[in-house]
Motif scaffolding. Structure first.
Motif, PDB file in Angstrom:
ATOM      1  N   GLN A 198      39.539-101.779  49.265  1.00  0.00           N
ATOM      2  CA  GLN A 198      40.727-102.338  48.605  1.00  0.00           C
ATOM      3  C   GLN A 198      40.574-102.297  47.082  1.00  0.00           C
ATOM      4  OE1 GLN A 198      43.459-103.060  50.155  1.00  0.00           O
ATOM      5  NE2 GLN A 198      42.533-102.683  52.180  1.00  0.00           N
ATOM      6  N   ILE A 199      39.371-102.612  46.588  1.00  0.00           N
ATOM      7  CA  ILE A 199      39.131-102.588  45.132  1.00  0.00           C
ATOM      8  C   ILE A 199      39.277-101.166  44.608  1.00  0.00           C
ATOM      9  CG2 ILE A 199      37.347-102.900  43.350  1.00  0.00           C
ATOM     10  CD1 ILE A 199      36.267-105.220  45.159  1.00  0.00           C
ATOM     11  N   LEU A 200      38.644-100.200  45.300  1.00  0.00           N
ATOM     12  CA  LEU A 200      38.714 -98.798  44.861  1.00  0.00           C
ATOM     13  C   LEU A 200      40.159 -98.305  44.845  1.00  0.00           C
ATOM     14  CD1 LEU A 200      35.667 -97.257  46.784  1.00  0.00           C
ATOM     15  CD2 LEU A 200      35.815 -97.734  44.342  1.00  0.00           C
ATOM     16  N   GLN A 201      40.889 -98.695  45.854  1.00  0.00           N
ATOM     17  CA  GLN A 201      42.274 -98.226  45.975  1.00  0.00           C
ATOM     18  C   GLN A 201      43.181 -98.900  44.943  1.00  0.00           C
ATOM     19  OE1 GLN A 201      44.323 -99.144  49.714  1.00  0.00           O
ATOM     20  NE2 GLN A 201      44.773 -96.963  49.925  1.00  0.00           N
ATOM     21  N   THR A 202      42.939-100.196  44.725  1.00  0.00           N
ATOM     22  CA  THR A 202      43.831-100.980  43.869  1.00  0.00           C
ATOM     23  C   THR A 202      43.641-100.684  42.392  1.00  0.00           C
ATOM     24  OG1 THR A 202      43.767-102.765  45.500  1.00  0.00           O
ATOM     25  CG2 THR A 202      44.553-103.340  43.279  1.00  0.00           C
ATOM     26  N   TYR A 203      42.376-100.501  41.976  1.00  0.00           N
ATOM     27  CA  TYR A 203      42.092-100.502  40.545  1.00  0.00           C
ATOM     28  C   TYR A 203      41.777 -99.145  39.939  1.00  0.00           C
ATOM     29  CZ  TYR A 203      41.918-105.573  40.777  1.00  0.00           C
ATOM     30  OH  TYR A 203      42.249-106.887  40.940  1.00  0.00           O
ATOM     31  N   GLN A 204      41.895 -98.052  40.709  1.00  0.00           N
ATOM     32  CA  GLN A 204      41.472 -96.769  40.157  1.00  0.00           C
ATOM     33  C   GLN A 204      42.341 -96.332  38.978  1.00  0.00           C
ATOM     34  OE1 GLN A 204      41.471 -93.724  43.111  1.00  0.00           O
ATOM     35  NE2 GLN A 204      43.630 -93.914  43.618  1.00  0.00           N
ATOM     36  N   GLN A 205      43.547 -96.818  38.902  1.00  0.00           N
ATOM     37  CA  GLN A 205      44.413 -96.470  37.766  1.00  0.00           C
ATOM     38  C   GLN A 205      44.353 -97.538  36.680  1.00  0.00           C
ATOM     39  OE1 GLN A 205      45.935 -93.605  37.517  1.00  0.00           O
ATOM     40  NE2 GLN A 205      45.338 -92.934  39.577  1.00  0.00           N
ATOM     41  N   SER A 206      44.445 -98.809  37.078  1.00  0.00           N
ATOM     42  CA  SER A 206      44.593 -99.882  36.090  1.00  0.00           C
ATOM     43  C   SER A 206      43.272-100.356  35.498  1.00  0.00           C
ATOM     44  CB  SER A 206      45.311-101.083  36.732  1.00  0.00           C
ATOM     45  OG  SER A 206      44.559-101.552  37.854  1.00  0.00           O
ATOM     46  N   HIS A 207      42.219-100.376  36.301  1.00  0.00           N
ATOM     47  CA  HIS A 207      40.922-100.870  35.819  1.00  0.00           C
ATOM     48  C   HIS A 207      39.809 -99.910  36.230  1.00  0.00           C
ATOM     49  CE1 HIS A 207      43.367-104.538  35.740  1.00  0.00           C
ATOM     50  NE2 HIS A 207      42.478-105.042  34.883  1.00  0.00           N
ATOM     51  N   PRO A 208      39.703 -98.769  35.565  1.00  0.00           N
ATOM     52  CA  PRO A 208      38.678 -97.793  35.972  1.00  0.00           C
ATOM     53  C   PRO A 208      37.243 -98.351  35.886  1.00  0.00           C
ATOM     54  CG  PRO A 208      39.688 -97.169  33.866  1.00  0.00           C
ATOM     55  CD  PRO A 208      40.513 -98.265  34.436  1.00  0.00           C
ATOM     56  N   GLU A 209      37.016 -99.313  34.950  1.00  0.00           N
ATOM     57  CA  GLU A 209      35.657 -99.865  34.835  1.00  0.00           C
ATOM     58  C   GLU A 209      35.279-100.655  36.084  1.00  0.00           C
ATOM     59  OE1 GLU A 209      38.358-103.072  33.609  1.00  0.00           O
ATOM     60  OE2 GLU A 209      38.267-100.943  33.150  1.00  0.00           O
ATOM     61  N   LEU A 210      36.271-101.346  36.703  1.00  0.00           N
ATOM     62  CA  LEU A 210      35.986-102.065  37.957  1.00  0.00           C
ATOM     63  C   LEU A 210      35.750-101.081  39.094  1.00  0.00           C
ATOM     64  CD1 LEU A 210      38.478-105.097  38.071  1.00  0.00           C
ATOM     65  CD2 LEU A 210      36.015-105.142  37.724  1.00  0.00           C
ATOM     66  N   THR A 211      36.521 -99.997  39.096  1.00  0.00           N
ATOM     67  CA  THR A 211      36.347 -98.971  40.130  1.00  0.00           C
ATOM     68  C   THR A 211      34.948 -98.359  40.033  1.00  0.00           C
ATOM     69  OG1 THR A 211      38.694 -98.490  39.849  1.00  0.00           O
ATOM     70  CG2 THR A 211      37.421 -96.943  41.167  1.00  0.00           C
ATOM     71  N   CYS A 212      34.499 -98.084  38.818  1.00  0.00           N
ATOM     72  CA  CYS A 212      33.151 -97.532  38.633  1.00  0.00           C
ATOM     73  C   CYS A 212      32.088 -98.516  39.113  1.00  0.00           C
ATOM     74  CB  CYS A 212      32.923 -97.190  37.155  1.00  0.00           C
ATOM     75  SG  CYS A 212      33.812 -95.720  36.617  1.00  0.00           S
ATOM     76  N   GLN A 213      32.286 -99.804  38.812  1.00  0.00           N
ATOM     77  CA  GLN A 213      31.355-100.830  39.291  1.00  0.00           C
ATOM     78  C   GLN A 213      31.291-100.827  40.809  1.00  0.00           C
ATOM     79  OE1 GLN A 213      32.657-104.262  36.446  1.00  0.00           O
ATOM     80  NE2 GLN A 213      31.032-105.053  37.718  1.00  0.00           N
ATOM     81  N   CYS A 214      32.463-100.708  41.429  1.00  0.00           N
ATOM     82  CA  CYS A 214      32.542-100.745  42.888  1.00  0.00           C
ATOM     83  C   CYS A 214      31.874 -99.508  43.487  1.00  0.00           C
ATOM     84  CB  CYS A 214      34.002-100.831  43.328  1.00  0.00           C
ATOM     85  SG  CYS A 214      34.196-101.211  45.084  1.00  0.00           S
ATOM     86  N   LEU A 215      32.059 -98.347  42.862  1.00  0.00           N
ATOM     87  CA  LEU A 215      31.391 -97.126  43.338  1.00  0.00           C
ATOM     88  C   LEU A 215      29.874 -97.278  43.270  1.00  0.00           C
ATOM     89  CD1 LEU A 215      33.702 -94.473  41.648  1.00  0.00           C
ATOM     90  CD2 LEU A 215      33.395 -94.797  44.112  1.00  0.00           C
ATOM     91  N   GLU A 216      29.397 -97.944  42.219  1.00  0.00           N
ATOM     92  CA  GLU A 216      27.959 -98.199  42.089  1.00  0.00           C
ATOM     93  C   GLU A 216      27.473 -99.102  43.226  1.00  0.00           C
ATOM     94  OE1 GLU A 216      24.690 -99.781  38.779  1.00  0.00           O
ATOM     95  OE2 GLU A 216      26.841-100.048  38.395  1.00  0.00           O
ATOM     96  N   VAL A 217      28.274-100.104  43.576  1.00  0.00           N
ATOM     97  CA  VAL A 217      27.913-101.009  44.677  1.00  0.00           C
ATOM     98  C   VAL A 217      27.842-100.235  45.990  1.00  0.00           C
ATOM     99  CG1 VAL A 217      28.743-102.941  46.094  1.00  0.00           C
ATOM    100  CG2 VAL A 217      28.801-103.107  43.594  1.00  0.00           C
ATOM    101  N   VAL A 218      28.841 -99.406  46.254  1.00  0.00           N
ATOM    102  CA  VAL A 218      28.846 -98.619  47.494  1.00  0.00           C
ATOM    103  C   VAL A 218      27.603 -97.747  47.557  1.00  0.00           C
ATOM    104  CG1 VAL A 218      30.068 -96.852  48.816  1.00  0.00           C
ATOM    105  CG2 VAL A 218      31.368 -98.651  47.656  1.00  0.00           C
ATOM    106  N   GLY A 219      27.287 -97.080  46.436  1.00  0.00           N
ATOM    107  CA  GLY A 219      26.102 -96.223  46.391  1.00  0.00           C
ATOM    108  C   GLY A 219      24.825 -96.994  46.654  1.00  0.00           C
ATOM    109  N   ALA A 220      24.758 -98.230  46.161  1.00  0.00           N
ATOM    110  CA  ALA A 220      23.542 -99.042  46.343  1.00  0.00           C
ATOM    111  C   ALA A 220      23.399 -99.518  47.782  1.00  0.00           C
ATOM    112  CB  ALA A 220      23.578-100.235  45.390  1.00  0.00           C
ATOM    113  N   TYR A 221      24.497 -99.900  48.421  1.00  0.00           N
ATOM    114  CA  TYR A 221      24.431-100.523  49.749  1.00  0.00           C
ATOM    115  C   TYR A 221      24.429 -99.509  50.889  1.00  0.00           C
ATOM    116  CZ  TYR A 221      24.850-105.328  48.109  1.00  0.00           C
ATOM    117  OH  TYR A 221      24.595-106.547  47.533  1.00  0.00           O
ATOM    118  N   VAL A 222      24.856 -98.278  50.610  1.00  0.00           N
ATOM    119  CA  VAL A 222      25.012 -97.317  51.698  1.00  0.00           C
ATOM    120  C   VAL A 222      23.671 -96.966  52.345  1.00  0.00           C
ATOM    121  CG1 VAL A 222      24.783 -95.169  50.354  1.00  0.00           C
ATOM    122  CG2 VAL A 222      26.317 -95.247  52.329  1.00  0.00           C
TER     123      VAL A 222
END
Length: 979
Positions: A198-222
């Motif tokens: 939901q975060i990746l989908q919601t914020y990829q346009q409006s808050h790219p810095e949050l999207t990048c943070q979330c991508l980092e989290v996914v990479g860490a937990y996967v």
């Protein structure tokens, strides 16, 4: 706007000290206040209240409050009451709620500290007190950007505490972390993954810095969650779409890389990689040439490298299982990536190229294991070779004269490329040899007009073949005729095409490095030696305009001459004439810069020595040439030594002393040319080296710069002991007298090895049927002066806390004991025996003292070895008068007293290394005492009736020990003492 309420009671004055600009008094008060809040049972609660109610706007105060809270959770959580633990939970949630209402987020350093505190609380309470940790946070945060930011930072902080493999954990922490991950998988991971989507989908346009943070989290937990939650169409399509968004593409690349790296079944891994590749290719990511963003390409290259290495790993696993179909499919998938690999490998940006080298290296390893290569695979190998050759090339901006960080990075990158070249040689040496030959030949044909980087890399490739070709071709010019012929052709071209005249530092260096790498070529084709010698000797080498080239060539020339000295006879005198000015001692007052440094000149003097000694000239001619080489050094030395005491400026004195030291060093270096086959005596050079000794020894009495001068002359004496053997002895007494005057512990410690070397050589003379009497009188003369000098230095008072002085004395004491051990073990027992009863007793008492009183296992071990030897030499019927009584009174007690000392701790780390040998020595001593005393029964009687009772040893144990001592098998005694 911050939530505000009743002001909590905090020490406002102390808080002023939190400002970085506060003076020392306020800062000290703030630190004291911090300690008070940390240690108090409940005073910290004021910080909790301040955070929950948003009382303070000052960032430093907020950070301070979080630090206090962090300490309570980390170190005192178990001791907090249930109410206090509840207070921490409520504080964090209230603070988080305030963040949702604020228009401006907190500073990043406060958000990071808050995330750490959330993570610590989670670790302490998730399994017991706060199982709904994530649900509570998610329900509060929703999709509020400020709240999502704290949530993502908290997840990364939890990863650092629970998952990060770079952090060492205790076994208890490891068990706890495993339980936390297992519980999260069961209870909340699907919900977390959904929140990420939901975060990746919601914020990829409006808050790219949050999207990048979330991508980092996914990479860490996967790495430890169920991959199917991420590796599905919905999630992967979202990630791939973000690969096209400029602000997100690098983080999306990293996230996909972590997904690819997830451990899984090899067949499934191949399918996952292939599905990702198909999508990436379909949307144009494989068109590397069209991509201008090098930062993204570096990330993409890393992703492709990860995909390639994953396929290699899958292939390796499948090949072991015998699954032929799946193995073939994985190899096909791997090879389909080679065109992309090559595009990235040859990219002009070295970071992009370096990121793909791992996959390239492992792909070649796969090819190496195949029974036969296909035409396409051979084509791939050749393409990789050409790519490596291209990337080895310097660029125009490389600064050869002043290498900095960029240059250092390229050197490291070149080392990686060399690994690829070595691997290529393992896969197909024939293809590599042919490719290098083609590039080398084409470049050498046009070297006059080719850019320097092309010429340098062509020669470099020839040089690298020397290590890259399989070991069976180590001789290079023998064995496999085709390979030997190819190398020989290239070397012939190198030394005859004139490229040695190319005016660039890198080409000049590479030429000489390659000539020396393949110096055996000149044994096969000696006709090329004269032209290469000229290259070494003229402006292309030793007289090049670059100091860097001159310095390196001086070393390479010495190696070249050492290898080919048998082929140099016709050129010796010409070479010595041409290098004569390079062998001159450069005095400090000379205003002209020397072509070579003194370190470089060492190689030149060694080279000159090798030429003279190994030439076929008659002895008289060798003698004359060596004298011609060394006389200018001696003349210059005498002049400079006369000037030194007259100088008043310390800087000038130091410069002259260095120059004198260099002169001695140069003379010493020439002696390295001699060998067992060509000794100083056989070459007729004894007299000239004796003259050198005569010239250098007066420096020992120079009143200034003694340390430098003594060190250099002492080193020369060491060399001469080896080269001149007994011829050096007449010079040593005078040298010793000078070196023992006004000496320090360090001086003595460095002098003792010289005397020990002479003593040791005396033993060698005995073996060689030379008279040991030539050494023995000298040792008898020097023995007590040296020993007394050591005693005097050891007796000097020193400060109790002067660790350096204590260490120097310990090392001197060890050197002294080692010297006595050398003397007693060298077959010259008359050296000590002739020192007079009083002196002998004094020395032996120091040995007993060293064995018993000093808590230094290394010295103790040496002392017991000495005592064993003395008992062996003097304890029998024909030994020294009175010594058996001395054994009874002093040496036997030492064997029993040493292990009884409080400092003798078998469990101590310092003694552990020597304990077993130490015990062995004690056992050995006991046996020697029994065997070497005038009669065994007398010794046993002494132990039973006199000595052991004096130690309050019971009659039963005394009798038992004495019975063991009388056993012929030493193992019985060893086992008894161990027990």
């Amino acid at each position: 706007m911050a939530c505000q309420s009743v002001v909590a009671v905090m020490d406002e004055q102390a808080l002023l000290g939190l400002n970085p600009n506060a003076d020392a008094r306020y800062r000290q008060r703030a630190m004291a206040y911090f300690e008070q809040l940390k240690e108090s049972q409940d005073a910290w609660e004021v910080c909790a209240e301040a955070l929950a109610k948003g009382i303070y706007n000052d960032d430093h105060v907020k950070f301070f409050c979080f630090q206090v809270l962090e300490h309570q959770i980390k170190f005192r959580h178990a001791g907090l009451s249930a109410v206090q633990q509840q207070l921490i939970r409520e504080t964090l949630m209230k603070w988080l709620q305030c963040q949702l209402m604020n228009t401006q987020p907190e500073k990043p350093f406060i958000r990071n500290k808050a995330a750490q505190v959330f993570a610590l609380t989670f670790i302490m309470e998730y399994l017991t007190l706060w199982p709904k940790f994530f649900f509570d946070i998610l329900s509060l945060v929703g999709l509020n950007p400020h709240g999502v930011d704290i949530y993502l930072r908290t997840l990364m902080a939890i990863d650092a505490e629970v998952v990060d493999r770079d952090i060492l954990h205790s076994p208890e922490e490891t068990r706890r972390n495993t339980l936390i991950k297992d519980t999260m998988r069961e209870q909340c991971i699907p919900n977390l993954v959904e929140s990420w989507f939901q975060i990746l989908q919601t914020y990829q346009q409006s808050h790219p810095e949050l999207t990048c943070q979330c991508l980092e989290v996914v990479g860490a937990y996967v790495s430890w969650i169920d991959l199917n939650l991420i590796a599905n169409d919905r999630f992967v399509n979202l990630l791939l779409s973000q690969m096209s968004v400029e602000e997100l593409r690098e983080e999306a690349c990293d996230c996909l890389y972590e997904i690819i790296n997830k451990g899984m079944d090899p067949v499934d891994k191949t399918k996952l990689v292939e599905s990702l590749c198909q999508v990436l290719q379909s949307v144009g990511f494989f068109n590397v040439e069209q991509e201008e963003d090098v930062d993204f390409l570096a990330k993409f290259s890393r992703l492709v490298n990860g995909m390639g290495q994953s396929l290699v790993l899958s292939w390796t696993k499948l090949a072991k299982t015998g699954n032929v179909k799946a193995t073939a499919e994985t190899l096909q998938a791997m090879e389909a990536k080679v065109p992309l690999l090559l595009q990235l490998l040859v990219h002009e940006d070295d970071d992009i190229s370096a990121n793909i080298i791992g996959f390239c290296y492992e792909y070649l390893h796969v090819l190496k294991q195949l029974p036969q290569l296909t035409d396409q695979q051979k084509t791939n190998i050749e393409a990789i070779m050409l790519a490596v050759m291209k990337k080895l090339t310097y660029d125009d901006e490389y600064n050869f004269e002043n290498e900095g960080e960029d240059e250092a990075m390229f050197v490291e990158y070149r080392k990686q490329l060399k690994m690829l070249l070595d691997r290529l040689a393992q896969v197909s040496p024939e293809l590599l040899l042919e490719a290098v030959r083609r590039v080398f030949t084409n470049t050498m044909q046009n070297w006059q007009t080719a850019p320097f980087m092309e010429v340098e890399v062509a020669i470099r490739l020839l040089y690298m073949l020397g290590e890259a070709l399989p070991a069976s071709h180590g001789a290079h010019f023998s064995g496999d005729t085709a390979k030997a012929s190819a190398l020989q052709d290239m070397m012939r071209t190198l030394v005859s095409c004139g490229v040695s005249s190319y005016q660039h530092t890198s080409v000049a260096l590479e030429f000489f490095e390659t000539v020396v790498r393949y110096d055996k070529f000149f044994i096969v084709e000696p006709q090329h030696i004269p032209s290469v010698l000229m290259a070494f000797l003229d402006q292309r080498g030793l007289r090049h305009n670059s100091p860097k080239v001159r310095s390196r060539v001086a070393y390479l020339f010495s190696r070249f001459i050492k290898t080919l000295h048998k082929h140099m006879n016709a050129f010796i005198e010409d070479i010595l004439t041409r290098i004569q000015d390079l062998l001159e001692l450069a005095p400090p007052e000379n205003g002209f810069p020397a072509l070579l440094t003194s370190d470089d000149q060492l190689f030149m003097f060694e080279t000159a020595g090798v030429l003279i000694v190994n030439g076929e000239s008659p002895v008289e001619r060798k003698q004359a040439m060596m004298r011609g080489l060394l006389t200018p050094l001696m003349d210059a030395f005498r002049l400079l030594l006369a000037k030194l005491p007259q100088e008043t400026e310390e800087e000038r004195q130091a410069a002259l002393a260095d120059c004198l030291s260099h002169a001695v060093g140069f003379a010493s270096r020439t002696s390295k040319a001699f060998s067992n086959k060509q000794t100083v005596k056989q070459c007729g050079c004894t007299e000239v080296y004796r003259d050198c000794l005569q010239t250098f020894l007066p420096a020992l009495s120079c009143p200034v710069q003694r340390g430098v001068l003594r060190s250099s002359v002492r080193s020369f004496l060491h060399r001469m002991i080896i080269c001149l053997e007994e011829e050096v002895l007449p010079f040593v007494p005078a040298a010793s007298e000078h070196m023992l005057k006004d000496c320090e512990a360090k001086d003595l410690q460095e002098f003792i090895p010289l005397i020990s070397q002479i003593t040791g050589r005396g033993y060698v003379f005995v073996l060689d049927s030379c008279s040991k009497l030539s050494v023995s009188p000298f040792l008898q003369q020097i023995f007590m002066p040296l020993v007394l000098a050591i005693f005097e230095v050891l007796a000097r008072p020193a400060e109790d806390n002067d660790q350096a002085a204590a260490l120097e004395k310990q090392m001197l004491r060890r050197s002294y004991f080692s010297f006595i051990q050398t003397v007693t073990g060298s077959g010259m027992n008359e050296v000590m025996a002739n020192q007079g009863a009083e002196n002998i007793e004094r020395v032996v008492f120091t040995i007993i003292q060293g064995a018993v009183d000093f808590p230094d296992p290394i010295a103790q071990k040496t002392c017991f070895i000495i005592l064993s030897k003395l008992v062996e030499l003097w304890g029998g019927k024909d030994g020294m008068v009175g010594f058996p009584d001395f054994i009874y009174k002093h040496i036997v007690p030492a064997c029993f007293l040493a292990p009884l000392k409080p400092t003798f701790d078998l469990s101590d780390a310092q003694t552990t290394k020597t304990t077993s040998l130490f015990l062995h020595i004690i056992q050995f001593d006991c046996c020697i005492f029994y065997r070497h005393c005038r009669s065994g029964p007398e010794f046993i009687q002494f132990l039973q009736q006199e000595y052991l009772p004096s130690l309050q040893v019971s009659p039963e144990i005394s009798q038992e020990l004495c019975q063991v001592l009388q056993q012929p098998d030493v193992k019985v005694l060893k086992n008894y003492i161990k027990v």
